[in-house]
Design a protein around this motif. Structure first.
Motif, PDB file in Angstrom:
ATOM      1  N   LYS A 144       0.884  -1.221   0.026  1.00  0.00           N
ATOM      2  CA  LYS A 144      -0.119   0.074   0.062  1.00  0.00           C
ATOM      3  C   LYS A 144       0.821   1.198   0.159  1.00  0.00           C
ATOM      4  O   LYS A 144       0.324   2.238  -0.514  1.00  0.00           O
ATOM      5  N   GLY A 145       2.176   1.105   0.227  1.00  0.00           N
ATOM      6  CA  GLY A 145       3.109   2.368   0.548  1.00  0.00           C
ATOM      7  C   GLY A 145       2.507   3.047   1.678  1.00  0.00           C
ATOM      8  O   GLY A 145       2.336   2.727   2.813  1.00  0.00           O
ATOM      9  N   PRO A 146       3.046   4.440   1.692  1.00  0.00           N
ATOM     10  CA  PRO A 146       3.117   5.297   0.381  1.00  0.00           C
ATOM     11  C   PRO A 146       4.536   5.262  -0.111  1.00  0.00           C
ATOM     12  O   PRO A 146       5.671   5.158   0.733  1.00  0.00           O
ATOM     13  N   HIS A 147       4.553   4.896  -1.346  1.00  0.00           N
ATOM     14  CA  HIS A 147       5.961   4.827  -1.881  1.00  0.00           C
ATOM     15  C   HIS A 147       6.489   6.201  -2.428  1.00  0.00           C
ATOM     16  O   HIS A 147       5.792   6.944  -3.036  1.00  0.00           O
ATOM     17  N   PRO A 148       7.992   6.461  -2.525  1.00  0.00           N
ATOM     18  CA  PRO A 148       8.336   7.648  -3.142  1.00  0.00           C
ATOM     19  C   PRO A 148       8.054   6.974  -4.680  1.00  0.00           C
ATOM     20  O   PRO A 148       7.743   5.856  -5.078  1.00  0.00           O
ATOM     21  N   ALA A 149       8.295   8.047  -5.584  1.00  0.00           N
ATOM     22  CA  ALA A 149       7.855   7.837  -6.994  1.00  0.00           C
ATOM     23  C   ALA A 149       9.105   8.732  -7.758  1.00  0.00           C
ATOM     24  O   ALA A 149       9.495   9.624  -7.373  1.00  0.00           O
TER      25      ALA A 149
END
Length: 297
Positions: free
Chosen positions: A60-65
Motif C-alpha cells: 500500500k505504500g506510500p511509496h516514493p516515485a
C-alpha cells in the motif's frame, strides 16, 4: 548577459497558461504482473489521450516515485516503453530497478513517440506550435506536468517524494519540469546539460531535435539558469566528457552557474571523461544512490 529567467517567464516563453491546473484525470487499465511488481497501462486525459505506463512495488505504500521522461534518439517507436524495456544508451530499464528499491514510476508517450507516432512528424508539430504560440517543448512539459499531478494523486504514492529522471531529451524535460514545479522533490538528468548560446556559435545546437526550441529564452538566460531554479532541491547531473551534445565550452559555463546557485547544497555532478552520449555503469550506480538518498528518507 544578466540572467533574468524565472519560472513565470519560462511559462510565458513556453506558451503555458498561468491558470491553476485542474485535476488530472486518467483511465487506468487492469493491473498486471511485471516480475514481482505491478504494472498498469494508463491513459491520461489531456487535449487528447496520452498513453503511459505506471509501475509500482507491491504494498500500500506510500511509496516514493519517479516521473520518468523518455529520450528521443530518433527512435520514434520508443516512448513510455523505455521505462520497462530501456534503450541502447541505457545500462538497463529504470522502471524495474526503481521498483526493486520500493520506488514507483510513471512514464508517458510524448507526441510523436510511442503510441502517438501518428500525431507527427516532429517538425510538423514544432512548426505548428510556433505559429500557435505554444512551442512543442511547452506542449510536452504541460503533458508531463499532467502526468506528475496524476502520479502525486495516487493513494499509494507519497506526493512529497517525487523526483524527475531522464536521459537526453528526457533529461531536458526532467530539469525543466522541476524548474517549473516547485513541489518536485529532486531531479536527475543525464547526457544533455549544456548552455545553448555557445552551441549556436559553433552550430552544435543543430544536433538537438526541433522539439527543444524555446523562442526568446536566450534574451533572459540559458540552460544553466533554468536548472539553477531547482536549487536548493537535490539535483543530479550526469555527463559524458566526449558527448557532442554537451561540449566542454557549453557544458562548463552551465555547470559553473549551477554550482553557484547551490553553494554547498545537494548538487551531484558525475562526469565520465572518456564516454559520450551514453549512461555508464558508474553513472547508473550514482543515479540510484542519489535517488535512494533523497527519496527514501
Amino acid at each position: 548577459m544578466t540572467a533574468r529567467v524565472n519560472a513565470e517567464r519560462l511559462r510565458a516563453l513556453l506558451g503555458l497558461s498561468g491558470a491553476e491546473p485542474g485535476p488530472a484525470a486518467a483511465d487506468p487499465g487492469p493491473v498486471e504482473a511485471l516480475g514481482h511488481h505491478l504494472l498498469q497501462r494508463v491513459t491520461l486525459d489531456g487535449d487528447g489521450p496520452i498513453p503511459g505506463l505506471y509501475l509500482r512495488p507491491e504494498g500500500k505504500g506510500p511509496h516514493p516515485a519517479v516521473l520518468y521522461c523518455h529520450a528521443h534518439g530518433n527512435r520514434y517507436e520508443t516512448g513510455a516503453e523505455e521505462l520497462i524495456h530501456g534503450r541502447p544508451a541505457l545500462i538497463a530499464p529504470y522502471g524495474p530497478a526503481l521498483a526493486d528499491l520500493g520506488i514507483a514510476s510513471l512514464a508517458i508517450d510524448l507526441a510523436p513517440f510511442g503510441r502517438r507516432q501518428d500525431e507527427g512528424p516532429e517538425a510538423r508539430l514544432a512548426k505548428a506550435g510556433l505559429w500557435q504560440g505554444r512551442p512543442l517543448m511547452g506542449r510536452m512539459l504541460a503533458e508531463l506536468h499532467l502526468a506528475y499531478r496524476w502520479l502525486a494523486a495516487q493513494a499509494e504514492v507519497d506526493a512529497t517524494r517525487i523526483a524527475t529522471l531522464g536521459l537526453s531529451m528526457g533529461g531536458t524535460h526532467a530539469y525543466w519540469l522541476a524548474a517549473l514545479e516547485p513541489h518536485i522533490a529532486a531531479c536527475a538528468h543525464l547526457c544533455v546539460f549544456a548552455d545553448l548560446a555557445p552551441m549556436i556559435a559553433t552550430g552544435a545546437h543543430d544536433l538537438h531535435g526541433s522539439y527543444m526550441t524555446v523562442p526568446g529564452l536566450l534574451a533572459h538566460g540559458d540552460m544553466g539558469d533554468v536548472a539553477a531554479l531547482i536549487a536548493p532541491r537535490p539535483q543530479f547531473v550526469g555527463l559524458g566528457g566526449t558527448d557532442a551534445l554537451t561540449p566542454e565550452a557549453a557544458r562548463d559555463p552551465a555547470l559553473a552557474r549551477l554550482a553557484t546557485a547551490y553553494g554547498v547544497g545537494p548538487l551531484v555532478v558525475h562526469l565520465s571523461p572518456d564516454t559520450g552520449h551514453v549512461e555508464t555503469p558508474a553513472m547508473r550506480g550514482a543515479v540510484m544512490a542519489f535517488l535512494t538518498r533523497h527519496l527514501q528518507q
